[in-house]
Design a protein around this motif. Structure first.
Motif, PDB file in Angstrom:
ATOM      1  N   MET A 122     -10.065  89.762  88.182  1.00  0.00           N
ATOM      2  CA  MET A 122     -10.766  90.706  89.341  1.00  0.00           C
ATOM      3  C   MET A 122     -12.876  90.894  89.190  1.00  0.00           C
ATOM      4  SD  MET A 122      -8.667  92.644  91.071  1.00  0.00           S
ATOM      5  CE  MET A 122      -6.421  92.690  91.441  1.00  0.00           C
TER       6      MET A 122
ATOM      7  N   GLY B 198     -10.557  92.871  94.379  1.00  0.00           N
ATOM      8  CA  GLY B 198     -10.302  91.773  94.485  1.00  0.00           C
ATOM      9  C   GLY B 198     -11.788  91.197  94.815  1.00  0.00           C
TER      10      GLY B 198
ATOM     11  N   SER C 256     -12.930  91.901  98.959  1.00  0.00           N
ATOM     12  CA  SER C 256     -12.290  93.360 100.030  1.00  0.00           C
ATOM     13  C   SER C 256     -13.916  94.102  99.743  1.00  0.00           C
ATOM     14  CB  SER C 256     -11.564  93.996  98.932  1.00  0.00           C
ATOM     15  OG  SER C 256     -10.514  92.541  98.609  1.00  0.00           O
TER      16      SER C 256
ATOM     17  N   GLY D  67      -6.222  93.928  96.375  1.00  0.00           N
ATOM     18  CA  GLY D  67      -6.536  92.969  95.881  1.00  0.00           C
ATOM     19  C   GLY D  67      -7.607  91.974  96.604  1.00  0.00           C
ATOM     20  N   ASP D  68      -7.619  90.759  96.690  1.00  0.00           N
ATOM     21  CA  ASP D  68      -8.773  89.879  97.387  1.00  0.00           C
ATOM     22  C   ASP D  68      -9.105  89.895  98.438  1.00  0.00           C
ATOM     23  OD1 ASP D  68      -9.770  89.403  94.937  1.00  0.00           O
ATOM     24  OD2 ASP D  68      -8.264  86.767  95.170  1.00  0.00           O
ATOM     25  N   ASN D  69     -10.089  89.792  99.020  1.00  0.00           N
ATOM     26  CA  ASN D  69     -10.014  89.978 101.219  1.00  0.00           C
ATOM     27  C   ASN D  69      -9.340  91.381 101.535  1.00  0.00           C
ATOM     28  OD1 ASN D  69     -11.697  88.446 103.174  1.00  0.00           O
ATOM     29  ND2 ASN D  69      -9.725  87.708 104.320  1.00  0.00           N
ATOM     30  N   CYS D  70      -9.118  92.435 101.161  1.00  0.00           N
ATOM     31  CA  CYS D  70      -8.858  93.545 101.564  1.00  0.00           C
ATOM     32  C   CYS D  70      -9.048  94.115 102.512  1.00  0.00           C
ATOM     33  CB  CYS D  70      -7.752  93.971 100.778  1.00  0.00           C
ATOM     34  SG  CYS D  70      -6.754  93.976  99.786  1.00  0.00           S
TER      35      CYS D  70
ATOM     36  N   ASN E  50      -3.484  90.563  98.651  1.00  0.00           N
ATOM     37  CA  ASN E  50      -4.250  89.952  98.785  1.00  0.00           C
ATOM     38  C   ASN E  50      -4.605  90.334 100.867  1.00  0.00           C
ATOM     39  OD1 ASN E  50      -5.077  89.313  96.373  1.00  0.00           O
ATOM     40  ND2 ASN E  50      -3.681  87.418  96.282  1.00  0.00           N
ATOM     41  N   ASN E  51      -5.555  89.676 101.143  1.00  0.00           N
ATOM     42  CA  ASN E  51      -5.266  90.104 102.860  1.00  0.00           C
ATOM     43  C   ASN E  51      -4.783  91.025 103.546  1.00  0.00           C
ATOM     44  OD1 ASN E  51      -6.805  87.124 102.607  1.00  0.00           O
ATOM     45  ND2 ASN E  51      -4.883  86.275 102.022  1.00  0.00           N
TER      46      ASN E  51
ATOM     47  N   ASP F 216       1.266  90.771 100.050  1.00  0.00           N
ATOM     48  CA  ASP F 216      -0.079  90.161 101.034  1.00  0.00           C
ATOM     49  C   ASP F 216       0.177  89.913 102.254  1.00  0.00           C
ATOM     50  OD1 ASP F 216      -1.101  89.585  98.323  1.00  0.00           O
ATOM     51  OD2 ASP F 216       0.112  87.061  98.733  1.00  0.00           O
TER      52      ASP F 216
END
Length: 164
Positions: A1, A19, A22, A37-40, A56-57, A74
């Motif tokens: 990360m 991530g 986010s 995670g990513d893009n939260c 993620n998401n 996710d």
């Protein structure tokens, strides 16, 4: 990360495990061992304890507390003021040796004000209606509503109605 995430200046974020892309908004508290995670999108007034893993998401709307033992896969949506519980028999200053787990599988959604009891798994693509009280596992693609929550239908994957 890495450090390409956003934290609002009024958020109290102690974890380094956040991530890319986010966002954590004002008046949220994230403890040091939490993983995001990513893009939260973690909206305002969210509390995330140490033993929490978020994929993620994921979108977590305002006023949600994520307690130890919660696993969020996710593409999950958690509506405003959803309540997770991790102790079926709580007593002040008396803690279980280990907190039960709650698993929210990929692509599932939990409506505003729902309550999720401990040791629950919400299956992939499942939907929990606003205000529902989930006392048992939710199968994949099930739509749950009521108190206690019951299956009211299944989403039809064959015609993409799971995207409703």
């Amino acid at each position: 990360m890495n450090n390409t995430f956003f934290t609002h200046p009024l958020a109290d974020v102690h974890t380094k495990n956040i991530g890319r892309e986010s966002k954590i908004w004002q008046f949220s508290v994230v403890l040091p061992n939490a993983i995001i995670g990513d893009n939260c999108n973690i909206c305002s007034h969210v509390f995330i304890e140490n033993d929490v893993v978020i994929g993620n998401n994921v979108t977590i709307k305002n006023g949600v507390q994520l307690w130890d033992g919660l696993r969020v896969a996710d593409n999950v949506f958690i509506g405003p003021n959803v309540t997770f519980t991790n102790d079926k028999f709580p007593r002040s200053k008396q803690y279980p040796e280990q907190f039960p787990k709650i698993s929210i599988d990929k692509n599932s959604s939990i409506g505003a004000g729902a309550t999720i009891l401990p040791n629950i798994r919400i299956g992939e693509y499942a939907m929990v209606g606003a205000g529902a009280v989930v006392t048992k596992d939710v199968p994949p693609y099930a739509v749950m509503a009521g108190n206690p929550a019951k299956i009211i239908r299944y989403l039809d994957v064959s015609n993409d109605s799971y995207k409703e």
